[in-house]
Design an enzyme around this catalytic site. Structure first.
Site, PDB file in Angstrom:
ATOM      1  N   CYS A   1       0.862  -1.181   0.000  1.00  0.00           N
ATOM      2  CA  CYS A   1       0.000   0.000   0.000  1.00  0.00           C
ATOM      3  C   CYS A   1       0.899   1.231   0.000  1.00  0.00           C
ATOM      4  O   CYS A   1       1.671   1.444   0.943  1.00  0.00           O
ATOM      5  CB  CYS A   1      -0.916  -0.002   1.216  1.00  0.00           C
ATOM      6  SG  CYS A   1      -1.968   1.459   1.345  1.00  0.00           S
ATOM      7  N   GLY A   2       0.812   2.032  -1.060  1.00  0.00           N
ATOM      8  CA  GLY A   2       1.692   3.189  -1.196  1.00  0.00           C
ATOM      9  C   GLY A   2       1.390   4.289  -0.202  1.00  0.00           C
ATOM     10  O   GLY A   2       2.281   4.772   0.496  1.00  0.00           O
TER      11      GLY A   2
ATOM     12  N   CYS B   1      -3.317   7.378  -4.266  1.00  0.00           N
ATOM     13  CA  CYS B   1      -3.069   5.932  -4.308  1.00  0.00           C
ATOM     14  C   CYS B   1      -1.669   5.624  -4.838  1.00  0.00           C
ATOM     15  O   CYS B   1      -1.403   5.771  -6.039  1.00  0.00           O
ATOM     16  CB  CYS B   1      -4.123   5.207  -5.135  1.00  0.00           C
ATOM     17  SG  CYS B   1      -4.012   3.401  -5.009  1.00  0.00           S
ATOM     18  N   GLY B   2      -0.792   5.192  -3.945  1.00  0.00           N
ATOM     19  CA  GLY B   2       0.597   4.950  -4.330  1.00  0.00           C
ATOM     20  C   GLY B   2       0.775   3.770  -5.262  1.00  0.00           C
ATOM     21  O   GLY B   2       1.448   3.875  -6.300  1.00  0.00           O
TER      22      GLY B   2
END
EC number: 5.1.1.8
Length: 333
Positions: A91-92, A254-255
């Site tokens: 999860c970025g 959102c990475g």
């Protein structure tokens, strides 16, 4: 006061998206790698995720991360990413939140102007470089796992919509990427429920008809994110609405989605290496991405992305589980 469990947390948000960083109370999750720990957690401990992410302690768009001892000698911490939709390989925005929390709370040795933190994740080693000014974390650049296009101009039959053309890319999770106008919807938050419904229908159809599986890890499978790009988006600046299972939007850019988007644009010949790419969320916050290297994942061409964003600590908390609580695993409406 009586409680069966006590969880210690530092709450943060990354460009608008929460990350609840669990610093204690879980214990060491069994497994020789973070990928194995993720599988054990999903099979045996998922009630911990729902307790901390679902209502009444969380909400329908809650996200978090559980700190663990690393399983590899080149990492500072292990991280397990949790949210309402499940337990993610990577999860970025969560990594940016974790790195900020580690610096702001002194859980790592802080070095100015840049503190480097190496995180052991289920998707692989992720390096975070935290810009530090006067002891405060002001920005984080993460070097993500190799990202790749898993198919351009794919089609899927979606009930209620018809045949949909999309690109599929991986940036730590799988993403279906398509222009929002291709499903007949405006890029407008006033139409958020219609956009969300379309996204959920598309991901369900993809998973039923042609479920994606990572070539190196069969435990990373399924498309649970649909990235609707806004009109006018290009390889320098893109706006999007990110619909996520089981029914919410990412508040941050959102990475891993930014990584997947850059891999898609690179596969189309539109985004070269060492070029800034601005990715803007549905609420207008931004990450700056850059592709720094070409590589391969098995026989697939891949790229190594970096993502730069900001996070802020919003509070600290202890979360309890009263033995009389009628919702020991939380709930969602």
């Amino acid at each position: 006061m009586r409680t069966k469990r006590v969880f210690h947390a530092v709450d943060s948000h990354t460009e608008g998206m929460p990350t609840r960083v669990i610093t204690g109370g879980v214990g060491v999750i069994p497994g020789s790698t973070m990928a194995e720990r993720r599988e054990h957690f999903l099979a045996e401990m998922d009630h911990v995720r729902t307790l901390l992410m679902y209502e009444p302690r969380g909400h329908s768009a809650m996200s978090g991360a559980i700190l663990q001892p690393p399983t590899r000698p080149d990492a500072d911490y292990g991280v397990l990413y949790i949210e309402v939709s499940g337990c993610l390989p990577m999860c970025g925005h969560g990594t940016i939140g974790v790195a900020t929390v580690l610096v702001e709370t002194g859980m790592v040795e802080v070095v100015e102007p840049v503190t480097t933190i190496r995180l052991d994740t289920p998707a692989g080693l992720v390096v975070a470089e935290v810009r530090v000014e006067d002891g405060a974390a002001t920005a984080v650049t993460i070097t993500n796992v190799p990202s790749f296009s898993a198919g351009l101009d794919r089609t899927v039959k979606v009930p209620g919509i018809g045949e949909v053309t999309y690109d599929l890319a991986y940036g730590g999770n799988f993403y279906a990427i398509l222009p929002i106008e291709s499903v007949g919807l405006p890029f407008d938050r006033a139409h958020k429920q219609q956009i969300l419904d379309a996204g959920l229908a598309i991901m369900d159809a993809i998973n039923e008809q042609d479920e994606p599986v990572h070539p190196l890890d069969a435990g990373i499978r399924g498309c649970h994110h649909v990235q609707f790009t806004a009109p006018g988006s290009d390889a320098r600046h893109s706006r999007h609405a990110m619909a996520i299972h089981p029914g919410w939007f990412d508040r941050s850019p959102c990475g891993t989605g930014t990584s997947a988007r850059m891999a898609q644009l690179h596969a189309r010949g539109e985004l070269p290496l060492d070029t800034d790419f601005v990715n803007e969320s549905f609420i207008g916050t931004r990450f700056v991405g850059r592709l720094v290297e070409e590589t391969e994942v098995t026989d697939l061409p891949a790229v190594v992305p970096t993502i730069t964003g900001r996070a802020w600590v919003t509070g600290t908390a202890q979360y309890f589980l009263d033995p009389r609580d009628p919702f020991p695993e939380g709930f969602l409406l």
